[in-house]
Design an enzyme around this catalytic site. Structure first.
Site, PDB file in Angstrom:
ATOM      1  N   LYS A 252     -39.366 -19.185  15.082  1.00  0.00           N
ATOM      2  CA  LYS A 252     -38.077 -19.640  14.556  1.00  0.00           C
ATOM      3  C   LYS A 252     -37.027 -18.621  14.996  1.00  0.00           C
ATOM      4  O   LYS A 252     -36.897 -17.554  14.403  1.00  0.00           O
ATOM      5  CB  LYS A 252     -38.122 -19.731  13.032  1.00  0.00           C
ATOM      6  N   ARG A 257     -28.143 -23.296  16.639  1.00  0.00           N
ATOM      7  CA  ARG A 257     -28.766 -24.488  17.197  1.00  0.00           C
ATOM      8  C   ARG A 257     -27.767 -25.200  18.100  1.00  0.00           C
ATOM      9  O   ARG A 257     -26.613 -25.400  17.723  1.00  0.00           O
ATOM     10  CB  ARG A 257     -29.180 -25.417  16.058  1.00  0.00           C
ATOM     11  N   PHE A 342     -36.494 -26.192  22.208  1.00  0.00           N
ATOM     12  CA  PHE A 342     -37.634 -26.561  21.376  1.00  0.00           C
ATOM     13  C   PHE A 342     -37.864 -28.060  21.234  1.00  0.00           C
ATOM     14  O   PHE A 342     -38.877 -28.479  20.706  1.00  0.00           O
ATOM     15  CB  PHE A 342     -37.569 -25.881  20.000  1.00  0.00           C
ATOM     16  N   ARG A 419     -34.593 -34.524   6.684  1.00  0.00           N
ATOM     17  CA  ARG A 419     -35.412 -33.374   6.359  1.00  0.00           C
ATOM     18  C   ARG A 419     -36.745 -33.925   5.894  1.00  0.00           C
ATOM     19  O   ARG A 419     -36.791 -34.700   4.955  1.00  0.00           O
ATOM     20  CB  ARG A 419     -34.761 -32.588   5.225  1.00  0.00           C
TER      21      ARG A 419
HETATM   22  P1  AMP Z   1     -32.898 -23.300   8.498  1.00  0.00           P
HETATM   23  O1  AMP Z   1     -31.562 -23.161   9.172  1.00  0.00           O
HETATM   24  O2  AMP Z   1     -33.367 -22.056   7.818  1.00  0.00           O
HETATM   25  O3  AMP Z   1     -32.988 -24.526   7.652  1.00  0.00           O
HETATM   26  O4  AMP Z   1     -33.979 -23.522   9.655  1.00  0.00           O
HETATM   27  C1  AMP Z   1     -33.883 -24.560  10.566  1.00  0.00           C
HETATM   28  C2  AMP Z   1     -33.209 -24.084  11.843  1.00  0.00           C
HETATM   29  O5  AMP Z   1     -34.055 -23.214  12.581  1.00  0.00           O
HETATM   30  C3  AMP Z   1     -32.934 -25.195  12.828  1.00  0.00           C
HETATM   31  O6  AMP Z   1     -31.771 -25.897  12.506  1.00  0.00           O
HETATM   32  C4  AMP Z   1     -32.794 -24.454  14.141  1.00  0.00           C
HETATM   33  O7  AMP Z   1     -31.450 -24.047  14.302  1.00  0.00           O
HETATM   34  C5  AMP Z   1     -33.609 -23.200  13.930  1.00  0.00           C
HETATM   35  N1  AMP Z   1     -34.773 -23.059  14.834  1.00  0.00           N
HETATM   36  C6  AMP Z   1     -35.119 -21.907  15.457  1.00  0.00           C
HETATM   37  N2  AMP Z   1     -36.220 -22.055  16.180  1.00  0.00           N
HETATM   38  C7  AMP Z   1     -36.625 -23.341  16.043  1.00  0.00           C
HETATM   39  C8  AMP Z   1     -37.720 -24.096  16.549  1.00  0.00           C
HETATM   40  N3  AMP Z   1     -38.654 -23.553  17.331  1.00  0.00           N
HETATM   41  N4  AMP Z   1     -37.798 -25.404  16.178  1.00  0.00           N
HETATM   42  C9  AMP Z   1     -36.873 -25.958  15.364  1.00  0.00           C
HETATM   43  N5  AMP Z   1     -35.820 -25.284  14.852  1.00  0.00           N
HETATM   44  C10 AMP Z   1     -35.686 -23.993  15.182  1.00  0.00           C
END
Ligand code: AMP
Length: 586
Positions: A252, A257, A342, A419
């Site tokens: 991650k 993004r 990704f 989600r």
């Molecule tokens: P969060 O912002 O904590 O809800 O986590 C989701 C976000 O992680 C996504 O919107 C992406 O921007 C980010 N992300 C980073 N690496 C990845 C990955 N390998 N696959 C999907 N999302 C990723």
């Protein structure tokens, strides 16, 4: 169609807090609208003229709106401002002043939705010299023809204060009832919205072509797709249970993004909120033009700032330098980025959103010409909590936030705008900071690239383990060095080069050049983390894990006063780690 019909509906919507009543009012409004204005009504109801990704915003400053009201109503600016201060609602003030206006315009034209939309559009698109006066004049013209009630909503619309509390999903439901035959078709309409992100377009298509046409809508370039989101769980066991024992764990990355759309040479980049952010990343667009081998493509990637010499990721905060209107060239130079792709959603006419993850990944790998700046997300199929935990630590050590665990099932489609449990994020609940600097021993190095060609790009650094009298690696550092440091270090280290790893150095990482432990540098990191790569204090906290320092940076201080045995010890790093944990639990 008269604008008063809309204003009347807004009045009723404002008077209720019940979602079902709101839907009924909207259904009523849509059904009483001429076909060709429905999309404009949909946008206006959300205080917009276009979907966000078009980047045309209504919105004039409150001060200017007040001047327009003064002109249209004949009121005094001081009074208007005082009333605005008192009520805090510019819409209400406009209504009041138009109700009390001195002379009514005898030849006023009826306000139509078409005219309101056209005038607001013209205002939104005007810029440059004289734009402010022009906007004020045309808006005053609109207000002059408005009834008090209409003025209330016009005023709130132009100042960005409409806020009727109507969510996208409420509009979709009303559209389903008004034109699709009932709530049952909401899913079809929602899917269309999720893949084109344009409520007005979906409404227009529904009204003109019917629900089947809407159901047949496919993804297309330059129509951003609403992003798929991840659920969250906090233990590897729970995650694996959700995925029936096996999943694909991906790093991650901690950046921004970006949804990349490319057609030939044209590249547009959309943010997670689907705004067009191409101007912030001209370098990303160039990368895509050069290294994505497909005519038409939509893929998603995380954009992270990177140290080009070492390939190391930099903290998220550095991306903030890209959020600017001017001086972007300098920021591009100073804060270079890497893209970690990704997901692949569309390629050369093929909509991949309904394909399983593995198919999308193969398509992704097939079109990218990879290098340091364009990579695919690191991933690993895992089947045990231990494997997941180890990969997690590896991700953290590499500068990531954790993992996104993804379903490998056949149903693992790209759930646009949703989600769900097909993606589960696994990150720590805490953020900790390392406040003290550490003194580390240089035990190895990696050759530099680019500006650092011919010198060392990054150094492998170690702590001293007093009990065992050995040096254990704790981090790899390529940041914080000036050009002079790079030159000086190369010369200084030359005297200590040895053909293989020193017998007192413990390392699982293979350096390209090894040194006898001699030179000590002062380093500041972001935090101490568990690591499967570095061997500092191996097993002390967790079996098969060492400790590492994340985001290390050279402070500029050469600790020539210290011998390698005076460097920070493994024990001290363990204490720092425990102190961090304590700060978190307190
Ligand atoms: P969060 O912002 O904590 O809800 O986590 C989701 C976000 O992680 C996504 O919107 C992406 O921007 C980010 N992300 C980073 N690496 C990845 C990955 N390998 N696959 C999907 N999302 C990723």
């Amino acid at each position: 169609m008269d604008y008063s019909v809309i204003a009347d509906a807004y009045g009723r919507i404002e008077a209720t807090s019940k979602r079902l009543e709101m839907i009924d009012i909207l259904v009523d409004l849509f059904m009483n609208s001429a076909k060709d204005v429905v999309s404009r009504i949909v946008y206006l109801t959300q205080g917009k003229l276009y979907p966000d990704f078009v980047g045309v915003e209504i919105g004039i400053a409150e001060k200017l709106a007040v001047k327009a009201l003064v002109r249209a109503s004949g009121g005094k600016e001081g009074d208007v401002l005082a009333d605005l201060q008192r009520t805090g609602d510019i819409g209400q003030v406009a209504e009041l002043y138009l109700a009390n206006r001195k002379q009514s315009t005898f030849f006023s034209k009826v306000l139509t939705v078409e005219r309101v939309y056209e005038v607001l559009d013209k205002m939104a698109r005007t810029s440059g010299v004289g734009a402010v006066d022009m906007k004020m004049a045309v808006f005053a013209g609109l207000l002059s023809d408005a009834s008090p009630m209409e003025a209330r909503y016009l005023m709130r619309t132009v100042t960005g204060n409409l806020r009727l509390g109507i969510a996208d999903m409420t509009v979709l439901e009303a559209l389903a009832v008004a034109f699709g035959g009932g709530r049952e078709v909401r899913g079809v309409i929602e899917r269309a919205y999720n893949i084109c992100s344009d409520l007005g377009r979906v409404a227009d298509m529904l009204v003109r072509e019917g629900v089947d046409a809407v159901g047949g809508l496919c993804v297309g370039v330059f129509e951003p797709i609403r992003p798929m989101l991840a659920e969250r769980l906090s233990s590897p066991e729970e995650i694996l249970e959700k995925f029936c024992g096996k999943c694909l764990a991906e790093y991650k990355y901690d950046g921004e993004r970006i949804q990349v759309h490319k057609q030939g040479e044209r590249v547009v980049l959309y943010s997670r909120r689907l705004e067009n952010i191409s101007s912030q990343y001209p370098d990303v667009a160039d990368l895509v033009r050069r290294q994505v081998k497909a005519g038409e493509v939509i893929f998603e990637a995380e954009c992270v700032t990177v140290d080009l010499e070492t390939g190391d990721m930099r903290p998220f905060q550095e991306l903030m330098h890209r959020r600017r209107k001017y001086g972007i060239e300098a920021a591009v130079e100073q804060y270079p980025i890497s893209l970690y792709a990704f997901d692949m959603l569309y390629v050369d006419g093929k909509d991949l959103t309904c394909e399983p993850l593995t198919v999308r990944r193969i398509a992704l790998e097939g079109v990218l010409e990879r290098n340091v700046q364009l990579q695919v997300a690191a991933q690993k199929a895992v089947c045990s909590p231990k494997e997941l935990e180890d990969f997690f630590e590896e991700a953290i050590t590499g500068g990531c936030e954790g993992l996104i665990c993804k379903s490998l099932a056949r149903e693992s489609v790209y759930q646009a705008g949703n989600r769900g449990w097909l993606w589960i994020k696994f990150k720590r609940d805490y953020k900790s900071e390392m406040t003290d600097t550490v003194d580390l021993v240089v035990v190895g190095a990696f050759h530099g690239r680019g500006k650092r060609a011919g010198a060392y790009g990054a150094l492998l650094l170690a702590v001293y383990n007093k009990e065992k009298d050995i040096f254990e690696t704790v981090t790899k550092c390529g940041t914080g060095f000036t050009d002079k440091d790079i030159e000086d270090l190369h010369a200084m280290l030359q005297k200590h080069v040895i053909p293989r790893k020193h017998s007192r150095v413990l390392s699982t990482m293979e350096a390209e050049v090894w040194f006898e432990p001699y030179i000590v540098l002062e380093i500041l990191g972001a935090e101490v983390t568990l690591s499967p790569i570095h061997v500092c204090a191996m097993d002390a906290i967790r079996k098969d894990s060492g400790l590492a320092i994340r985001f290390p940076r050279f402070t500029g201080k050469y600790r020539t006063d210290k011998s390698p045995q005076d460097a920070t010890t493994s024990k001290e790093i363990v204490e720092m780690y425990q102190k961090q944990l304590k700060q978190i639990t307190n």
